[in-house]
Design a protein around this motif. Structure first.
Motif, PDB file in Angstrom:
ATOM      1  N   GLY A 168       0.749  -1.094   0.030  1.00  0.00           N
ATOM      2  CA  GLY A 168       0.010  -0.006   0.171  1.00  0.00           C
ATOM      3  C   GLY A 168       0.735   1.164  -0.064  1.00  0.00           C
ATOM      4  O   GLY A 168       0.725   2.648  -0.828  1.00  0.00           O
ATOM      5  N   ASP A 169       2.468   1.513   0.844  1.00  0.00           N
ATOM      6  CA  ASP A 169       2.511   2.460   1.218  1.00  0.00           C
ATOM      7  C   ASP A 169       3.366   3.115  -0.626  1.00  0.00           C
ATOM      8  O   ASP A 169       3.411   3.893  -1.494  1.00  0.00           O
ATOM      9  CB  ASP A 169       4.033   1.910   1.989  1.00  0.00           C
ATOM     10  CG  ASP A 169       3.140   2.533   3.221  1.00  0.00           C
ATOM     11  OD1 ASP A 169       2.059   2.874   3.128  1.00  0.00           O
ATOM     12  OD2 ASP A 169       3.941   2.119   3.592  1.00  0.00           O
ATOM     13  N   LYS A 224       1.080   4.028  -2.650  1.00  0.00           N
ATOM     14  CA  LYS A 224       0.728   5.202  -2.627  1.00  0.00           C
ATOM     15  C   LYS A 224       2.479   6.419  -2.825  1.00  0.00           C
ATOM     16  O   LYS A 224       1.483   7.081  -3.614  1.00  0.00           O
ATOM     17  CB  LYS A 224       0.363   5.394  -1.087  1.00  0.00           C
ATOM     18  CG  LYS A 224      -0.272   7.000  -1.025  1.00  0.00           C
ATOM     19  CD  LYS A 224      -0.149   7.147   0.607  1.00  0.00           C
ATOM     20  CE  LYS A 224      -0.946   5.577   1.496  1.00  0.00           C
ATOM     21  NZ  LYS A 224      -0.989   5.301   3.091  1.00  0.00           N
ATOM     22  N   PHE A 225       2.678   6.296  -2.634  1.00  0.00           N
ATOM     23  CA  PHE A 225       4.432   7.153  -2.982  1.00  0.00           C
ATOM     24  C   PHE A 225       4.986   6.576  -3.946  1.00  0.00           C
ATOM     25  O   PHE A 225       5.802   8.586  -4.676  1.00  0.00           O
ATOM     26  CB  PHE A 225       5.188   6.928  -1.465  1.00  0.00           C
ATOM     27  CG  PHE A 225       4.263   6.909  -0.190  1.00  0.00           C
ATOM     28  CD1 PHE A 225       3.880   8.142  -0.346  1.00  0.00           C
ATOM     29  CD2 PHE A 225       3.962   5.854   0.318  1.00  0.00           C
ATOM     30  CE1 PHE A 225       3.319   8.784   1.059  1.00  0.00           C
ATOM     31  CE2 PHE A 225       3.855   5.931   1.884  1.00  0.00           C
ATOM     32  CZ  PHE A 225       3.403   7.539   1.983  1.00  0.00           C
ATOM     33  N   ALA A 245       1.989   7.197  -8.396  1.00  0.00           N
ATOM     34  CA  ALA A 245       0.908   8.651  -8.650  1.00  0.00           C
ATOM     35  C   ALA A 245       0.599   8.626  -9.728  1.00  0.00           C
ATOM     36  O   ALA A 245       0.718   8.515 -10.885  1.00  0.00           O
ATOM     37  CB  ALA A 245       1.650   9.728  -7.962  1.00  0.00           C
ATOM     38  N   LEU A 292      -5.491   1.239   1.880  1.00  0.00           N
ATOM     39  CA  LEU A 292      -5.714   2.736   0.695  1.00  0.00           C
ATOM     40  C   LEU A 292      -7.333   2.291   0.853  1.00  0.00           C
ATOM     41  O   LEU A 292      -7.771   1.013   1.276  1.00  0.00           O
ATOM     42  CB  LEU A 292      -4.992   2.324  -0.432  1.00  0.00           C
ATOM     43  CG  LEU A 292      -3.466   2.597  -0.710  1.00  0.00           C
ATOM     44  CD1 LEU A 292      -2.805   1.151  -2.097  1.00  0.00           C
ATOM     45  CD2 LEU A 292      -3.047   3.804  -0.196  1.00  0.00           C
ATOM     46  N   TYR A 348      -8.257   0.621  -7.012  1.00  0.00           N
ATOM     47  CA  TYR A 348      -7.621   1.749  -5.985  1.00  0.00           C
ATOM     48  C   TYR A 348      -6.849   3.108  -7.063  1.00  0.00           C
ATOM     49  O   TYR A 348      -6.696   2.704  -8.272  1.00  0.00           O
ATOM     50  CB  TYR A 348      -6.402   1.738  -4.712  1.00  0.00           C
ATOM     51  CG  TYR A 348      -6.450   0.975  -4.254  1.00  0.00           C
ATOM     52  CD1 TYR A 348      -7.245   1.109  -3.011  1.00  0.00           C
ATOM     53  CD2 TYR A 348      -6.451  -0.745  -4.509  1.00  0.00           C
ATOM     54  CE1 TYR A 348      -7.843  -0.298  -2.363  1.00  0.00           C
ATOM     55  CE2 TYR A 348      -6.617  -1.273  -3.511  1.00  0.00           C
ATOM     56  CZ  TYR A 348      -7.013  -1.569  -2.280  1.00  0.00           C
ATOM     57  OH  TYR A 348      -7.347  -1.974  -1.430  1.00  0.00           O
ATOM     58  N   LEU A 364      -4.725   5.987  -7.639  1.00  0.00           N
ATOM     59  CA  LEU A 364      -3.680   6.622  -6.524  1.00  0.00           C
ATOM     60  C   LEU A 364      -3.503   8.291  -7.136  1.00  0.00           C
ATOM     61  O   LEU A 364      -3.408   7.870  -8.276  1.00  0.00           O
ATOM     62  CB  LEU A 364      -2.514   6.049  -6.717  1.00  0.00           C
ATOM     63  CG  LEU A 364      -2.644   4.052  -6.674  1.00  0.00           C
ATOM     64  CD1 LEU A 364      -1.909   3.681  -7.135  1.00  0.00           C
ATOM     65  CD2 LEU A 364      -3.024   3.716  -5.613  1.00  0.00           C
TER      66      LEU A 364
END
Length: 85
Positions: A34-35, A38-39, A42, A61, A81, A83
């Motif tokens: 998930g990290d 997310k990072f 994008a 998330l 998801y 992002l």
């Protein structure tokens, strides 16, 4: 450290502990996934299959949607998801 996949469509079926015969630290693995999404991803969309529904909350998330999906005899969920940057 893996490079990211910005502005991509990501589809994955991560491990859920059944096929490998043991449950590793899946909570930490899904948090790391998930990290990373997310990072490092994008602007992308990610579609993640969860063979164990309780792992959905571990990714950290909020899904746009979740749909039941049977795969390999497992009643799992497919989650989408978005992002954001």
């Amino acid at each position: 450290d893996h490079p990211g996949l910005a502005d991509s469509v990501i589809v994955c079926n991560p491990p859920h502990g059944i096929r490998i015969g043991r449950e590793t630290d899946l909570a930490a693995f899904y948090k790391d996934l998930g990290d990373w999404l997310k990072f490092k991803c994008a602007g992308s969309e990610a579609y993640v299959y969860f063979g164990k529904v309780d792992l959905l909350k571990r990714i950290g998330l909020r899904p746009d949607w979740k749909k039941p999906l049977r795969n390999g005899g497992l009643d799992g969920r497919l989650a989408k998801y978005s992002l954001y940057r």
